[in-house]
Motif scaffolding. Structure first.
Motif, PDB file in Angstrom:
ATOM      1  N   THR A 135     -12.920 -14.121  27.666  1.00  0.00           N
ATOM      2  CA  THR A 135     -13.912 -14.368  26.620  1.00  0.00           C
ATOM      3  C   THR A 135     -14.971 -13.276  26.570  1.00  0.00           C
ATOM      4  N   TRP A 136     -15.438 -12.831  27.743  1.00  0.00           N
ATOM      5  CA  TRP A 136     -16.563 -11.892  27.802  1.00  0.00           C
ATOM      6  C   TRP A 136     -16.202 -10.549  28.413  1.00  0.00           C
ATOM      7  N   GLY A 137     -15.054 -10.456  29.056  1.00  0.00           N
ATOM      8  CA  GLY A 137     -14.662  -9.205  29.689  1.00  0.00           C
ATOM      9  C   GLY A 137     -14.005  -8.254  28.711  1.00  0.00           C
ATOM     10  N   PRO A 138     -13.464  -7.155  29.213  1.00  0.00           N
ATOM     11  CA  PRO A 138     -12.771  -6.193  28.341  1.00  0.00           C
ATOM     12  C   PRO A 138     -11.520  -6.806  27.734  1.00  0.00           C
ATOM     13  N   ALA A 139     -11.120  -6.260  26.607  1.00  0.00           N
ATOM     14  CA  ALA A 139      -9.921  -6.768  25.939  1.00  0.00           C
ATOM     15  C   ALA A 139      -8.700  -6.600  26.838  1.00  0.00           C
ATOM     16  N   LEU A 140      -7.789  -7.552  26.771  1.00  0.00           N
ATOM     17  CA  LEU A 140      -6.557  -7.446  27.544  1.00  0.00           C
ATOM     18  C   LEU A 140      -5.728  -6.279  27.023  1.00  0.00           C
ATOM     19  N   PRO A 141      -4.951  -5.615  27.891  1.00  0.00           N
ATOM     20  CA  PRO A 141      -4.090  -4.520  27.437  1.00  0.00           C
ATOM     21  C   PRO A 141      -3.127  -4.991  26.347  1.00  0.00           C
ATOM     22  N   LYS A 142      -2.761  -4.076  25.456  1.00  0.00           N
ATOM     23  CA  LYS A 142      -1.858  -4.449  24.360  1.00  0.00           C
ATOM     24  C   LYS A 142      -0.543  -5.014  24.881  1.00  0.00           C
ATOM     25  N   ARG A 186       0.868 -30.157  43.816  1.00  0.00           N
ATOM     26  CA  ARG A 186      -0.577 -30.253  43.637  1.00  0.00           C
ATOM     27  C   ARG A 186      -1.248 -29.181  44.492  1.00  0.00           C
ATOM     28  N   LEU A 187      -2.071 -28.367  43.841  1.00  0.00           N
ATOM     29  CA  LEU A 187      -2.831 -27.358  44.569  1.00  0.00           C
ATOM     30  C   LEU A 187      -4.047 -28.009  45.219  1.00  0.00           C
ATOM     31  N   PRO A 188      -4.674 -27.326  46.175  1.00  0.00           N
ATOM     32  CA  PRO A 188      -5.885 -27.879  46.799  1.00  0.00           C
ATOM     33  C   PRO A 188      -6.927 -28.230  45.752  1.00  0.00           C
ATOM     34  N   GLU A 189      -7.664 -29.313  45.957  1.00  0.00           N
ATOM     35  CA  GLU A 189      -8.691 -29.770  45.020  1.00  0.00           C
ATOM     36  C   GLU A 189      -9.670 -28.651  44.694  1.00  0.00           C
ATOM     37  N   GLY A 190      -9.856 -28.391  43.423  1.00  0.00           N
ATOM     38  CA  GLY A 190     -10.843 -27.418  42.979  1.00  0.00           C
ATOM     39  C   GLY A 190     -10.297 -26.036  42.716  1.00  0.00           C
ATOM     40  N   VAL A 191      -9.213 -25.644  43.380  1.00  0.00           N
ATOM     41  CA  VAL A 191      -8.693 -24.284  43.232  1.00  0.00           C
ATOM     42  C   VAL A 191      -8.222 -24.023  41.806  1.00  0.00           C
ATOM     43  N   LEU A 192      -7.476 -24.965  41.241  1.00  0.00           N
ATOM     44  CA  LEU A 192      -6.923 -24.786  39.907  1.00  0.00           C
ATOM     45  C   LEU A 192      -8.031 -24.685  38.857  1.00  0.00           C
ATOM     46  N   GLU A 193      -9.037 -25.549  38.963  1.00  0.00           N
ATOM     47  CA  GLU A 193     -10.141 -25.539  38.004  1.00  0.00           C
ATOM     48  C   GLU A 193     -10.881 -24.199  38.039  1.00  0.00           C
ATOM     49  N   LEU A 194     -11.139 -23.677  39.244  1.00  0.00           N
ATOM     50  CA  LEU A 194     -11.850 -22.405  39.379  1.00  0.00           C
ATOM     51  C   LEU A 194     -11.012 -21.240  38.846  1.00  0.00           C
ATOM     52  N   ALA A 195      -9.700 -21.294  39.046  1.00  0.00           N
ATOM     53  CA  ALA A 195      -8.821 -20.231  38.554  1.00  0.00           C
ATOM     54  C   ALA A 195      -8.801 -20.215  37.021  1.00  0.00           C
ATOM     55  N   ILE A 196      -8.714 -21.399  36.418  1.00  0.00           N
ATOM     56  CA  ILE A 196      -8.713 -21.483  34.960  1.00  0.00           C
ATOM     57  C   ILE A 196     -10.044 -20.988  34.410  1.00  0.00           C
ATOM     58  N   ALA A 197     -11.148 -21.415  35.024  1.00  0.00           N
ATOM     59  CA  ALA A 197     -12.480 -20.993  34.570  1.00  0.00           C
ATOM     60  C   ALA A 197     -12.622 -19.477  34.643  1.00  0.00           C
ATOM     61  N   ALA A 198     -12.140 -18.870  35.729  1.00  0.00           N
ATOM     62  CA  ALA A 198     -12.247 -17.417  35.885  1.00  0.00           C
ATOM     63  C   ALA A 198     -11.474 -16.693  34.789  1.00  0.00           C
ATOM     64  N   PHE A 199     -10.274 -17.188  34.477  1.00  0.00           N
ATOM     65  CA  PHE A 199      -9.471 -16.563  33.422  1.00  0.00           C
ATOM     66  C   PHE A 199     -10.162 -16.674  32.064  1.00  0.00           C
ATOM     67  N   LEU A 219     -19.040 -19.450  22.750  1.00  0.00           N
ATOM     68  CA  LEU A 219     -19.996 -20.327  23.424  1.00  0.00           C
ATOM     69  C   LEU A 219     -19.323 -21.617  23.901  1.00  0.00           C
ATOM     70  N   VAL A 220     -18.462 -22.185  23.063  1.00  0.00           N
ATOM     71  CA  VAL A 220     -17.772 -23.416  23.462  1.00  0.00           C
ATOM     72  C   VAL A 220     -16.840 -23.144  24.632  1.00  0.00           C
ATOM     73  N   LEU A 221     -16.086 -22.043  24.563  1.00  0.00           N
ATOM     74  CA  LEU A 221     -15.203 -21.685  25.679  1.00  0.00           C
ATOM     75  C   LEU A 221     -15.992 -21.482  26.969  1.00  0.00           C
ATOM     76  N   THR A 222     -17.143 -20.831  26.850  1.00  0.00           N
ATOM     77  CA  THR A 222     -17.972 -20.590  28.032  1.00  0.00           C
ATOM     78  C   THR A 222     -18.480 -21.899  28.624  1.00  0.00           C
ATOM     79  N   ALA A 223     -18.916 -22.821  27.762  1.00  0.00           N
ATOM     80  CA  ALA A 223     -19.395 -24.126  28.240  1.00  0.00           C
ATOM     81  C   ALA A 223     -18.278 -24.878  28.958  1.00  0.00           C
ATOM     82  N   LEU A 224     -17.070 -24.829  28.405  1.00  0.00           N
ATOM     83  CA  LEU A 224     -15.933 -25.511  29.037  1.00  0.00           C
ATOM     84  C   LEU A 224     -15.593 -24.860  30.381  1.00  0.00           C
TER      85      LEU A 224
END
Length: 253
Positions: free
Chosen positions: A119-126, A101-114, A234-239
């Motif tokens: 969703t809105w950043g530059p396309a991932l490399p091929k 178990r990671l520290p509370e909150g760290v995992l959620e913030l990491a997933i949200a950042a990804f 939009l749905v991904l961003t809300a989540l």
């Protein structure tokens, strides 16, 4: 209502709510591509024992995504799926061995950042979207899913960058999530979770979810690729923003 009371350790009213919600959330996922599973686990978290939440949700989602996969077989990007499955197996094996178990909150913030970045950043490399990158994504997201049950947006954001149209996005995401949730059944079985007292509720929720999926796919056919792409983002961003809020609350205590 008596048969509802026999479905699980929950009351008949709660079981009925979850069965109805399974249909609604499956319809959302089939038409919008994502969102239903997260809405379902958010609700289940309010009424179910914590130890049963992720395994029961995982089995229901396996059935719901499996039904959607079968209904959209011809649209699945098979190359992505064949690369994702071995990664999912590796991620599940690591999760079953570590169960950390990671520290509370760290995992959620990491997933949200990804999710927000993809969703809105530059396309991932091929290279990241190739077979090796997809295998790694399968391993990482399955490992995280076994810990918090919230990796769906990560998988969806990754698949969206590989897929060319709404049908392929929905079908490939459903196929990947089906196999990811299947591996979680082995993880929690290995960890000692007893499924049998929850199996009737799981079965009825899966059946309800298949009905919702059929309705959602009818709606999907009416959406253009551009409109679907906007709704999907939009749905991904809300989540992701919800995960930011949740992660910040937990991190700050």
């Amino acid at each position: 209502m008596e048969w509802l009371a026999q479905l699980s350790p929950l009351s008949a009213d709660i079981s009925l709510l979850l069965v109805a919600l399974s249909s609604l959330t499956s319809m959302i996922s089939a038409s919008m591509g994502i969102g239903g599973g997260t809405l379902l686990i958010m609700t289940m978290a309010q009424v179910m024992p914590a130890m049963a939440l992720i395994p029961v949700h995982g089995m229901v989602q396996m059935g719901s995504n499996g039904g959607r996969m079968l209904m959209t077989l011809r649209h699945i990007e098979r190359g992505a799926l064949l690369a994702f499955i071995p990664g999912a197996v590796v991620g599940a094996l690591v999760a079953s061995l570590l169960l950390i178990r990671l520290p509370e909150g760290v995992l959620e913030l990491a997933i949200a950042a990804f999710v927000l970045f993809t969703t809105w950043g530059p396309a991932l490399p091929k290279r990241a979207l190739g077979q090796l990158g997809t295998l790694v994504a399968g391993a990482v997201t399955t490992f995280l899913s076994s810990l918090v049950g919230a990796s769906g947006p990560m998988v969806a954001a990754f698949i969206k960058q590989r897929s060319n149209n709404r049908q392929s996005t929905v079908a490939t995401f459903a196929a990947c999530m089906t196999f990811q949730h299947l591996t979680k059944a082995f993880v929690f079985g290995f960890a000692g979770f007893v499924f049998h007292e929850w199996l009737p509720l799981i079965g009825v929720m899966i059946l309800s979810g298949v009905i919702g999926t059929w309705l959602g796919l009818r709606l999907l056919k009416r959406l253009s690729d551009n409109r679907f792409d906007l709704f999907f983002r939009l749905v991904l961003t809300a989540l992701a923003l919800r995960l930011v809020w949740l992660g910040a609350q937990r991190l700050l205590g």
